[in-house]
Motif scaffolding. Structure first.
Motif, PDB file in Angstrom:
ATOM      1  N   ILE A 186       1.856   2.581  -3.494  1.00 52.39           N
ATOM      2  CA  ILE A 186       0.818   2.786  -4.511  1.00 52.39           C
ATOM      3  C   ILE A 186       0.269   4.212  -4.407  1.00 52.39           C
ATOM      4  CG2 ILE A 186      -1.381   1.939  -5.434  1.00 52.39           C
ATOM      5  CD1 ILE A 186       0.908  -0.117  -5.591  1.00 52.39           C
ATOM      6  N   ALA A 234      -3.911   5.421  -8.543  1.00 49.15           N
ATOM      7  CA  ALA A 234      -3.262   4.338  -9.281  1.00 49.15           C
ATOM      8  C   ALA A 234      -4.213   3.613 -10.226  1.00 49.15           C
ATOM      9  CB  ALA A 234      -2.663   3.337  -8.295  1.00 49.15           C
ATOM     10  N   GLN A 289      -6.254  -2.277  -4.515  1.00 46.41           N
ATOM     11  CA  GLN A 289      -6.125  -3.066  -3.293  1.00 46.41           C
ATOM     12  C   GLN A 289      -6.948  -4.346  -3.378  1.00 46.41           C
ATOM     13  OE1 GLN A 289      -7.434  -1.096   0.303  1.00 46.41           O
ATOM     14  NE2 GLN A 289      -7.165  -2.932   1.540  1.00 46.41           N
ATOM     15  N   LYS A 321       6.023   6.420  -5.963  1.00 43.06           N
ATOM     16  CA  LYS A 321       4.857   5.540  -5.873  1.00 43.06           C
ATOM     17  C   LYS A 321       4.413   5.133  -7.269  1.00 43.06           C
ATOM     18  CE  LYS A 321       3.302   7.214  -1.434  1.00 43.06           C
ATOM     19  NZ  LYS A 321       2.151   7.533  -0.611  1.00 43.06           N
ATOM     20  N   LYS A 352      -6.956   3.484  -6.022  1.00 44.28           N
ATOM     21  CA  LYS A 352      -6.219   2.703  -5.022  1.00 44.28           C
ATOM     22  C   LYS A 352      -7.084   1.630  -4.365  1.00 44.28           C
ATOM     23  CE  LYS A 352      -2.703   3.476  -1.545  1.00 44.28           C
ATOM     24  NZ  LYS A 352      -1.927   4.521  -0.871  1.00 44.28           N
ATOM     25  N   GLU A 353      -8.354   1.935  -4.107  1.00 37.12           N
ATOM     26  CA  GLU A 353      -9.237   0.956  -3.465  1.00 37.12           C
ATOM     27  C   GLU A 353      -9.446  -0.279  -4.350  1.00 37.12           C
ATOM     28  OE1 GLU A 353     -13.868   0.795  -2.220  1.00 37.12           O
ATOM     29  OE2 GLU A 353     -12.747   2.540  -1.500  1.00 37.12           O
ATOM     30  N   GLU A 408       0.806  -1.229   0.000  1.00 35.51           N
ATOM     31  CA  GLU A 408       0.000   0.000   0.000  1.00 35.51           C
ATOM     32  C   GLU A 408       0.837   1.276   0.000  1.00 35.51           C
ATOM     33  OE1 GLU A 408      -1.928   3.456   1.509  1.00 35.51           O
ATOM     34  OE2 GLU A 408      -0.507   2.305   2.736  1.00 35.51           O
ATOM     35  N   LYS A 418      -2.323   7.424  -4.914  1.00 31.06           N
ATOM     36  CA  LYS A 418      -3.762   7.564  -4.639  1.00 31.06           C
ATOM     37  C   LYS A 418      -4.619   7.293  -5.866  1.00 31.06           C
ATOM     38  CE  LYS A 418      -2.663  11.107  -1.277  1.00 31.06           C
ATOM     39  NZ  LYS A 418      -2.476  12.551  -1.148  1.00 31.06           N
TER      40      LYS A 418
END
Length: 121
Positions: free
Chosen positions: A26, A30, A47, A112, A43-44, A23, A28
């Motif tokens: 990575i 991404a 993930q 990142k 990002k969510e 995390e 925000k």
């Protein structure tokens, strides 16, 4: 950390199979495209995609090789590479490889991953 060190840190973090280690690398906003063509924006969603892989592929190893830098600036960098992975899915040994393109940005003064596109060879 220099962009070259980012690659090592990213590969090492993926090897732990823990999102908490990945995390921090990575960005925000991404975007990741896997070699099966699935696109994960934000990002969510990145993930969720990574955690799904961590859950499905057991004892996975992932390597990044033959890195070629296309551009390295103070706040962004772009590189292409080859990747290999292997692990077990439902007890069966599986593996794959391909080519990738990654874009890194400086965010919060750290390198990142902004975008990664993985494709088949």
């Amino acid at each position: 950390m220099e962009p070259e060190r980012f690659i090592e840190a990213y590969q090492d973090a993926l090897g732990t199979h823990k999102w908490s280690n990945v995390e921090r690398l990575i960005a925000k906003d991404a975007s990741v495209t896997f070699s099966d063509g699935t696109v994960h924006l934000g990002k969510e969603k990145v993930q969720k995609a990574f955690q799904r892989n961590f859950d499905i592929i057991k004892s996975e190893t992932y390597t990044i090789d033959k890195v070629k830098w296309l551009k390295k600036e103070n706040d962004y960098a772009v590189y292409i590479f080859e990747f290999n992975w292997s692990g077990k899915i439902n007890g069966q040994l599986v593996s794959g490889n391909g080519n990738g393109t990654s874009v890194l940005i400086k965010e919060d003064k750290k390198w990142k991953l902004l975008a990664e596109h993985l494709g088949k060879k």
